[in-house]
Design an enzyme around this catalytic site. Structure first.
Site, PDB file in Angstrom:
ATOM      1  N   GLU A 145       0.809  -1.223   0.000  1.00  0.00           N
ATOM      2  CA  GLU A 145       0.000   0.000   0.000  1.00  0.00           C
ATOM      3  C   GLU A 145       0.842   1.273   0.000  1.00  0.00           C
ATOM      4  O   GLU A 145       0.446   2.279   0.593  1.00  0.00           O
ATOM      5  CB  GLU A 145      -0.936   0.021   1.225  1.00  0.00           C
ATOM      6  N   GLU A 173      -6.939  -7.492  -0.330  1.00  0.00           N
ATOM      7  CA  GLU A 173      -7.454  -7.374   1.045  1.00  0.00           C
ATOM      8  C   GLU A 173      -8.924  -7.007   1.029  1.00  0.00           C
ATOM      9  O   GLU A 173      -9.284  -5.852   0.804  1.00  0.00           O
ATOM     10  CB  GLU A 173      -6.685  -6.309   1.853  1.00  0.00           C
TER      11      GLU A 173
END
Ligand code: GAL
Length: 811
Positions: free
Chosen positions: A181, A250
């Site tokens: 991320e 995710e």
């Protein structure tokens, strides 16, 4: 004849068991391609150090039974290299063993090497020693950092290769992640961010794993790295090249718990909706974060303020039990999607509007394959749509899956799976008072002296930042001052009362005046800083101010998260005068030690910390983590029946308001011996250890609620529409353990029953025969199935949609 066959079979088995078949893993715009075949893959995160090795096989098996193809885990650098160049891959850190167990179960692995993890893990998974390397800047184009990152990444890749764990070598690893991320925060790192990401991509690819790499939340991920999506929903995501597949790394199944916060949960209808929407709109790889969340043992939790439980409301709960109906409903969703797999991988979807908030997606091939998804993304109203000549009822915020473009095998809002309400049985610790170590009451304790008592104390002008001082070797740092206050100091003119003002970067502190606790302050997960004004009494002459500053897990997320400090950086002041204040001297610091026997049986065990304050606990030398039952969440904002319709966020569905954020702490069975166990507590605030109790997790009630409009169980899918249409829906109940039977029917109603498991009630319409029919079908059996239709129960109210609700207990 018989024995010869056996020998042949045995020889064949030996050959297959020892020969590994290398698989090629590539990708194209539709999917991950394994050995030339595009695959629809369902994945779930299990972080190996958040459970114990003896739990791993069962967790993996339950994942497989739940319909997973892939297990995803981060690699936790700070566990594996706690001291630079000193490695630890033992016990809960045994990554190779974990991956081999996944392989033995026949599942694949997605290895997220990072080596930055985030993950609510201390310092995001970075070892703290990185911070002390001269000239280092983390997660940017910085030579000292890149050298360390490359060394560790290469070390892990080499280790995997040595054990033949990549699919290209016949192993289970089909994917790897580099970074994590970074795209969420890279703008803060300026132009260097782009260079860093390019470097990271090139470095990863050069390690030549033979399987694809991904970067999550990185829209500029350089080729051939696949950029993937994280979030509660990823149906609107598109990768940065049409040569890359749409992947979701995710899908948050709930959310993490913070000390001081309420307990988040995410309704399964919403997760199922998000999953079905993703596959409806072209996705082919989806991972649950977390599938099993587990426990932050020791001082592994990050934050700050991340709790010890990392249950996450995941399909497998912290203790390793399946969470129902979440696990069961998602298993049904996976089966429904797999029924569509051949069509999904063959073509792109054709997406059409069926009206406002209504959307169909059709995967149709020239060879006659057809699968369809019908969605109602409206949050208020159910709808009836016309699709391909037939009419379909679509509840609000739901997706229906039609593996043959005709019959609905599953609707995400209609749950066929049963609900299980767990209960905890409390029993005292069964303290072994005969033990020679036991003093008096069989608890023995040692007072940790207030203030500096160790030889390693040192003096410095000014106030120091805590993490730089302790290098995170401990949660604690004493800041001690001796003042010589003369009777004629101006602020003491009208007596000896004053106000101690302390400011800290976090995360909590206790203030002692002349060896007595004067007050405490604590930050929270939203703002770790602490500012206290404590009225104190100081006498003429020498006074000591001892401030105990503590951290509760180091920051794990955000730009420059590694530079967010902690501790009492000031100012610290004695601020004028205040009258009429009192000082609570009842709390002290203690250390406890005792012997106890483990509770019998195999049920998972928790320690109930009611009565204690804050500290850390060890069972037979293993840290079960920080405990903090004294930190109670706010009293408002919770609901036990959250409306799943509409966009979810981590504050939407909370429970346990006004109660300790975490009261039960997991003690893995494998850390206990039958008797003579030692529990050591380091307690900061004080408390009553005799109230400590075991809580053994058991099953309370089993429920199911199925309506006449539910599809048949997904296992009974048949594309022959006649079979599909003539049978009625079925309510099934199965006791969790094969040696249990359904012992009592607590509730049964066919008609318009209301409420949820544990609080069902009859509606206006109910069949008088329901209870006796359910009793006859279920009592004394391990499992039972009942047709949900008027032909079973008669019709108590014509023209009304009816349902069957049942609650039972198993013993
Ligand atoms: C993501 C991150 C994960 C975890 C998650 C929240 O942003 O990649 O590691 O921190 O948030 O549970």
């Amino acid at each position: 004849m018989g024995s010869r066959t056996k020998i042949l079979v045995l020889v064949f088995w030996l050959v297959t068991a020892t020969t590994s078949f290398a698989a090629t893993v590539t990708y194209d715009h539709r999917a991950i391609v394994i050995d030339g075949k595009r695959r629809v893959l369902i994945s779930g995160s299990i972080h190996y150090p958040r459970s114990t090795p003896d739990m791993w096989p069962d967790l993996i098996q339950k994942s497989k039974d739940g319909g997973l193809d892939v297990i995803e885990t981060y690699v936790f650098w700070n566990l594996h290299e706690p001291v630079r160049n000193q490695y630890n891959f033992e016990g809960r850190n045994d990554l190779v063993k974990f991956i081999k167990l996944v392989a033995e179960a026949g599942l694949y692995v997605h290895l997220r090497i990072g080596p930055y993890a985030c993950a609510e893990w201390n310092y995001g998974g970075f070892p703290l020693w990185l911070h002390f390397i001269p000239g280092i800047q983390l997660r940017t184009d910085n030579e000292p950092f890149k050298a360390e990152m490359q060394r560790f990444t290469a070390k892990i890749v080499a280790m995997m290769k040595q054990e033949n764990l990549y699919a290209s070598q016949g192993g289970p690893i089909i994917l790897s992640q580099i970074e994590n991320e970074y795209g969420n925060i890279d703008s803060s790192y300026g132009a260097a961010a782009k260079r860093y990401i390019k470097w990271a991509a090139g470095m990863a690819v050069s390690l030549d794993t033979g399987v694809p790499w991904v970067m999550c939340q990185q829209s500029d991920a350089p080729d051939p790295i696949i950029n993937t999506c994280n979030g509660f929903y990823c149906d609107q995501f598109t990768p940065n090249s049409n040569k890359k597949p749409k992947m979701w790394t995710e899908n948050w199944t709930g959310w993490f718990l913070s000390f001081g916060g309420a307990v988040p949960y995410r309704p399964v209808e919403d997760i199922a909706f998000a999953v079905a929407r993703f596959f409806q709109r072209g996705g082919t790889f989806q991972n649950y974060y977390m599938y099993h969340g587990g426990t932050n043992f020791g001082r592994t939790s990050g934050g700050p303020f991340i709790a010890t439980s990392y249950d996450y409301d995941a399909p497998i709960d912290e203790y390793g039990h399946v969470r129902q109906p979440k696990w069961g409903h998602l298993r049904d969703v996976h089966k429904a999607i797999k029924l569509c797999e051949e069509a999904l991988i063959a073509t792109d979807p054709t997406i059409s509007s069926l009206g406002p908030n209504l959307e169909s997606a059709v995967y149709k091939t020239g060879s006659g394959l057809c699968a369809a998804f019908l969605a109602n993304v409206g949050t208020q109203s159910d709808a009836t749509v016309n699709f391909d000549g037939s009419s379909y009822h679509l509840p609000a915020w739901s997706v229906s899956i039609l593996p043959d473009c005709k019959n609905v095998v599953l609707n995400t809002a209609k749950i066929n799976s049963m609900t299980v309400i767990p209960s905890f049985m409390h029993e005292p610790l069964n303290i072994n008072a005969d033990s020679t170590e036991a003093i008096g009451t069989s608890w023995s304790w040692v007072y940790e002296p207030v203030g500096i008592s160790k030889a390693d104390a040192f003096k410095k002008l000014g106030l120091l930042e805590q993490i730089n001082t302790t290098a995170d070797k401990s949660d604690y740092l004493w800041y001690s001052f001796s003042t010589d206050i003369e009777g004629d100091e101006p602020f003491l003119e009208d007596g000896s009362q004053t106000v101690l003002h302390v400011e800290s970067l976090g995360h909590a502190l206790h203030a002692f005046i002349n060896g007595k606790l004067a007050g405490s302050g604590t930050g929270n997960s939203g703002n770790a800083k602490v500012k206290v004004d404590i009225p104190v009494t100081v006498g003429p002459g020498k006074n000591t101010i001892d401030l105990l500053s503590l951290t509760v897990g180091l920051q794990n997320y955000g730009a420059f998260f590694d530079l967010v400090g902690a501790g009492i950086t000031g100012p610290v002041k004695l601020n004028g005068l205040k009258n009429g204040s009192s000082i609570d001297l009842s709390s002290q610091q203690w250390m406890y030690q005792t012997n106890f026997d483990a509770p019998a049986g195999n049920d998972p065990i928790a320690l109930d910390f009611t009565g204690m304050g804050k500290g850390e606990a060890w069972v037979n030398g293993q840290s079960i983590g920080r405990y903090w039952p004294a930190y109670v969440s706010r009293s408002g904002g919770c609901t036990d029946s959250c409306n799943y319709r509409g966009s979810y966020n981590s504050n939407k569905c909370l429970k346990n308001c006004g109660k300790p954020s975490q009261q039960l702490y997991h003690v893995p069975r494998s850390w206990l011996q039958p008797s003579g166990n030692i529990l050591v507590l380091f307690e900061e605030l004080g408390g009553d250890p005799t109230q400590l109790a075991f809580a053994t997790r058991q099953m309370g009630s089993l429920c199911s609620h199925v309506s006449e409009s539910h599809p048949l169980p997904v296992d009974m899918w048949s594309s022959d529409s006649k079979t599909g249409r003539t049978s009625s829906p079925i309510l099934s109940l199965v006791c969790p353990s094969p040696n249990q039977v359904i012992s009592s029917i607590k509730f049964a109603s066919f008609g318009t029953p209301r409420g949820t498991c544990g609080s069902f009630s009859h509606g206006r319409c109910s069949s008088v025969r329901a209870l006796s029919i359910v009793q006859k079908a279920c009592t004394g059996s391990t499992r039972c199935s009942i047709g949900v239709s008027t032909s079973t129960f008669g019709d108590p109210c014509k023209g009304v949609m009816k349902s069957l609700a049942v609650e039972v207990s198993c013993t």
